[in-house]
Design an enzyme around this catalytic site. Structure first.
Site, PDB file in Angstrom:
ATOM      1  N   SER A 107       0.827  -1.199   0.000  1.00  0.00           N
ATOM      2  CA  SER A 107       0.000   0.000   0.000  1.00  0.00           C
ATOM      3  C   SER A 107       0.870   1.261   0.000  1.00  0.00           C
ATOM      4  CB  SER A 107      -0.958  -0.052   1.206  1.00  0.00           C
ATOM      5  OG  SER A 107      -2.025   0.849   1.069  1.00  0.00           O
ATOM      6  N   ASP A 144      -8.224  -5.814  -5.763  1.00  0.00           N
ATOM      7  CA  ASP A 144      -8.020  -4.625  -4.941  1.00  0.00           C
ATOM      8  C   ASP A 144      -8.914  -3.514  -5.478  1.00  0.00           C
ATOM      9  OD1 ASP A 144      -7.005  -2.337  -3.609  1.00  0.00           O
ATOM     10  OD2 ASP A 144      -4.966  -3.123  -3.616  1.00  0.00           O
ATOM     11  N   HIS A 200      -7.520  -5.699  -1.196  1.00  0.00           N
ATOM     12  CA  HIS A 200      -6.332  -4.975  -0.737  1.00  0.00           C
ATOM     13  C   HIS A 200      -5.694  -5.675   0.460  1.00  0.00           C
ATOM     14  CE1 HIS A 200      -3.665  -1.551  -0.528  1.00  0.00           C
ATOM     15  NE2 HIS A 200      -3.916  -1.426   0.763  1.00  0.00           N
TER      16      HIS A 200
END
Length: 337
Positions: free
Chosen positions: A129, A283, A312
């Site tokens: 991320s 995601d 995610h």
């Protein structure tokens, strides 16, 4: 051993033109630097992460192992360990904390790693991320220092849709009557709960909810999962800290700054590091299409998506064993070349 150390940066000039007074960068190292200095791995922190959370990405017999590597985990500005709204004194406290861009984070990390620790080469920068976003930034900002990057569930530039998603969670938090433009006397708990509840809808995929995979996390219902996300944000995070990091995320763009002056393709093309880009196909805010475009403009990038209903959160340590196994395969490939 303490959970982290503090590197004193002094007054840190920012890309915005401002200055963060008496800036502090929290970090921790693991393992031992080799005599040749060729075993350095940098693991920046993700949005709701710290260097402690990063410990789930390495260990004995993993692709990243403190027995073989010197691991440096610097904490993102705004995460409560490095300089943040919650720990910075007046006049830069709370909502007056300045915008910290990716450029500023990596400039500070470079001072720690290159100037303070005396390291000249980084074998790999990797992360999940926002940590993955920092790996792109490292490779573009210091292309001669970084030999390989592995961003997973990340991007080199925050997409318009990603920006809008973040506006949604921000609006939920700021709607709390106790928010008071960030000048709250007590935590805006209703806003933090709303933030967590909205975020839960984006962190996992539609398939995750359809197939009831939340039961694998010990939740009997979707409501139980959302209540857990509510409490995690109330108990774990300062509201101004969340929004400071969110601003960093929204401004994410490796071409921002004097090196590339907003030319995104030029910045991608300047990356010399070998790269494996590892998105999760499900995601919802770092979709694989963005990484596929990036790989097209990077000289030495492999686009290698991984399909997972965990969305995610496929990268969250302990959630998807298949993702973790493929991550280790990709890391070994980059480190062995």
């Amino acid at each position: 051993m303490p959970e982290f150390e503090i590197f004193e940066l002094g007054d840190l000039p920012l890309l915005s033109g401002g200055t963060l007074k008496d800036a502090k960068l929290a970090y921790r190292t693991y393992g031992t630097l080799s005599a040749a200095g060729d075993n350095v791995i940098v693991l920046p922190t993700f949005y709701t992460g710290t260097n402690t959370r990063n410990e789930g990405f390495f260990g004995p017999d993993r692709a990243i192992d403190p027995a073989r590597h010197f691991i440096i985990s610097p904490n993102l500005f705004g995460n409560g360990r490095s300089s943040s709204p919650s720990n910075t004194p007046v006049p830069q406290d709370g909502p007056r904390f300045p915008l910290m861009q990716m450029w500023d984070n990596i400039a500070a990390q470079h001072r720690l790693i290159h100037d303070h620790l005396g390291i000249k080469k980084i074998a790999l920068v990797a992360g999940w991320s926002m940590a993955g976003c920092q790996s792109y930034q490292w490779a573009a900002q210091y292309p001669d220092m970084v030999q390989a990057i592995l961003p997973f569930c990340a991007s080199a530039k925050t997409s318009p849709h990603n920006f809008v998603f973040l506006e949604g969670v921000k609006a939920a938090l700021c709607a709390d009557q106790n928010w008071n433009s960030g000048n709250y006397d007590c935590p805006p708990e209703a806003g933090l709960k709303a933030f967590g509840r909205v975020y839960a809808g984006w962190a996992f995929s539609q398939t995750f909810y359809r197939e009831g995979l939340y039961e694998q996390l010990g939740f009997q219902s979707i409501e139980e999962l959302m209540q857990d996300w509510e409490q995690d944000h109330v108990q774990g995070w300062d509201a101004n800290n969340l929004l400071a990091k969110l601003a960093t995320w929204q401004a994410g763009d490796i071409s921002a700054g004097p090196l590339y002056n907003g030319d995104y393709k030029l910045a991608l093309g300047a990356i010399k590091a070998r790269a494996i880009l590892m998105p999760c196909t499900q995601d919802l805010y770092f979709p694989p299409e963005d990484n596929e475009i990036e790989a097209h403009h990077m000289p030495s990038a492999i686009f290698r998506p991984y399909d997972s209903p965990w969305g995610h959160c496929a990268a969250n340590p302990g959630y998807d064993k298949g993702f973790a196994a493929q991550l280790d395969v990709n890391i070994r490939e980059l480190l062995e070349e």
